[in-house]
Motif scaffolding. Structure first.
Motif, PDB file in Angstrom:
ATOM      1  N   GLU A 201      -9.087   3.683  -2.999  1.00  0.00           N
ATOM      2  CA  GLU A 201      -7.486   4.045  -3.397  1.00  0.00           C
ATOM      3  C   GLU A 201      -7.447   3.771  -4.953  1.00  0.00           C
ATOM      4  N   LEU A 202      -8.149   2.568  -5.284  1.00  0.00           N
ATOM      5  CA  LEU A 202      -8.152   2.235  -6.702  1.00  0.00           C
ATOM      6  C   LEU A 202      -8.823   3.050  -7.574  1.00  0.00           C
TER       7      LEU A 202
ATOM      8  N   PRO B 157       4.715   4.746 -13.676  1.00  0.00           N
ATOM      9  CA  PRO B 157       4.120   4.636 -12.178  1.00  0.00           C
ATOM     10  C   PRO B 157       2.666   4.938 -11.822  1.00  0.00           C
ATOM     11  N   ALA B 158       2.040   5.400 -12.705  1.00  0.00           N
ATOM     12  CA  ALA B 158       0.577   5.450 -12.463  1.00  0.00           C
ATOM     13  C   ALA B 158      -0.109   4.058 -12.969  1.00  0.00           C
ATOM     14  N   LYS B 159       0.528   3.475 -13.979  1.00  0.00           N
ATOM     15  CA  LYS B 159      -0.013   2.099 -14.289  1.00  0.00           C
ATOM     16  C   LYS B 159       0.353   1.042 -13.229  1.00  0.00           C
TER      17      LYS B 159
ATOM     18  N   PRO C 214       0.748  -1.203  -0.034  1.00  0.00           N
ATOM     19  CA  PRO C 214      -0.142   0.038  -0.062  1.00  0.00           C
ATOM     20  C   PRO C 214       0.822   1.202   0.121  1.00  0.00           C
ATOM     21  N   ALA C 215       1.925   1.110   0.832  1.00  0.00           N
ATOM     22  CA  ALA C 215       2.867   2.435   0.665  1.00  0.00           C
ATOM     23  C   ALA C 215       3.620   2.694  -0.544  1.00  0.00           C
TER      24      ALA C 215
ATOM     25  N   ARG D 146      -2.151  -1.139 -10.654  1.00  0.00           N
ATOM     26  CA  ARG D 146      -2.402  -2.351 -10.571  1.00  0.00           C
ATOM     27  C   ARG D 146      -2.001  -3.218  -9.233  1.00  0.00           C
ATOM     28  N   ILE D 147      -1.197  -2.459  -8.342  1.00  0.00           N
ATOM     29  CA  ILE D 147      -0.975  -2.786  -6.969  1.00  0.00           C
ATOM     30  C   ILE D 147      -2.143  -2.634  -6.227  1.00  0.00           C
ATOM     31  N   TYR D 148      -3.026  -1.495  -6.450  1.00  0.00           N
ATOM     32  CA  TYR D 148      -4.171  -1.228  -5.733  1.00  0.00           C
ATOM     33  C   TYR D 148      -5.274  -2.336  -6.162  1.00  0.00           C
TER      34      TYR D 148
END
Length: 299
Positions: A120-121, A98-100, A73-74, A104-106
């Protein structure tokens, strides 16, 4: 010097004028030099901020590898901030990866922890749509904006943690912008109208916080309606935007004078297209007068 100029002082005046011109040129050069130095200082500060953000991403990436549950998350948040910095610095190509990755992580976190990270997503999806649009691919940006609206709408309708009506209004306005940019002007109008409706309700609860957002949304709605040839609807929205910004200027003139000028300029265009050039001219003249005031205070 010609014979006719002898004893008349004409040559002295010419020399004096030349000296004055030299002084003015020196002043202009000094001003330009000062602006250049200030711009370079801002650019240097931006580069330093980007470097810190990249260092933060690198550090958090290592932490996420050691402990994904707390580190990911961080890391996603840091990637989102880095993307925003790069975009603000005029680097749309660099801002996209970085936006992609943040989106993807969220999305992965949401699958691992159902019910969490949806807000957040939604934010990351909207930002990703912006970054895609910044690269010139306006059509591909639309699905991301649509997804951000869907995710936040679910939270609001189900009253789940992370629900935010102001965020939903913002995502709807962004969705309308992305639709209009992709040539889907008709589809943009109801999204902008829904956002205005949500903001009206928020203004009743907290005028100080949400009146500027409502005024800006009305200004945007006027342009969206004009794009589908709804001239009367465009004028109606623009007139209300003007009235709302007038109220804000009465409270904080320096902060909202430029916004009122922009609203008047938009209204002038709508009035002119409606066949009322006289009223359009008056609105445009008022916009120019406001811009002169701002320019006089902050040349």
């Amino acid at each position: 010097m010609s014979y006719e100029d002898r004893g008349t002082g004409a040559d002295d005046e010419a020399r004096g004028a030349g000296a004055g011109d030299d002084v003015r040129r020196e002043d202009v050069a000094a001003d330009a030099s000062g602006r250049a130095e200030a711009e370079e200082a801002r650019a240097e500060e931006a580069r330093a901020e980007e470097a810190r953000a990249e260092e933060e991403v690198s550090s958090l990436r290592a932490a996420a590898e050691r402990d994904p549950d707390t580190g990911l998350p961080a890391l996603a948040g840091a990637l989102h901030r880095l993307s925003n910095l790069l975009s603000a610095a005029g680097n749309p190509t660099g801002a996209l990866p970085p936006a992609k990755e943040a989106a993807r992580i969220y999305a992965e976190l949401g699958m691992r922890h159902p019910g969490d990270f949806q807000a957040e997503l939604a934010l990351a999806m909207g930002a990703l749509g912006d970054r895609v649009a910044d690269t010139g691919d306006r059509a591909s940006a639309v699905p991301f904006a649509k997804q951000s609206v869907r995710l936040q709408r679910e939270l609001v309708e189900e009253e789940r943690p992370g629900a935010s009506v102001p965020a939903l209004a913002a995502y709807l306005l962004n969705y309308a912008t992305r639709l209009a940019g992709a040539g889907e002007a008709v589809e943009a109008v109801p999204r902008a109208e829904e956002a205005v409706g949500l903001l009206r309700g928020l203004v009743e609860e907290d005028p100080e916080a949400f009146l500027p957002r409502l005024a800006a949304a009305l200004h945007a709605l006027g342009h969206h309606r004009a794009a589908v040839s709804d001239t009367s609807g465009a004028i109606e929205a623009a007139q209300e935007a003007r009235s709302r910004f007038r109220a804000l200027v009465a409270q904080r003139p320096d902060a909202f004078r430029p916004e009122l000028a922009a609203a008047l300029d938009g209204l002038a265009g709508h009035l002119d297209r409606s066949g009322d050039p006289g009223a359009g001219l008056r609105a445009a003249e008022e916009a120019v007068a406001l811009c002169r005031e701002s320019a006089a205070q902050r040349p």
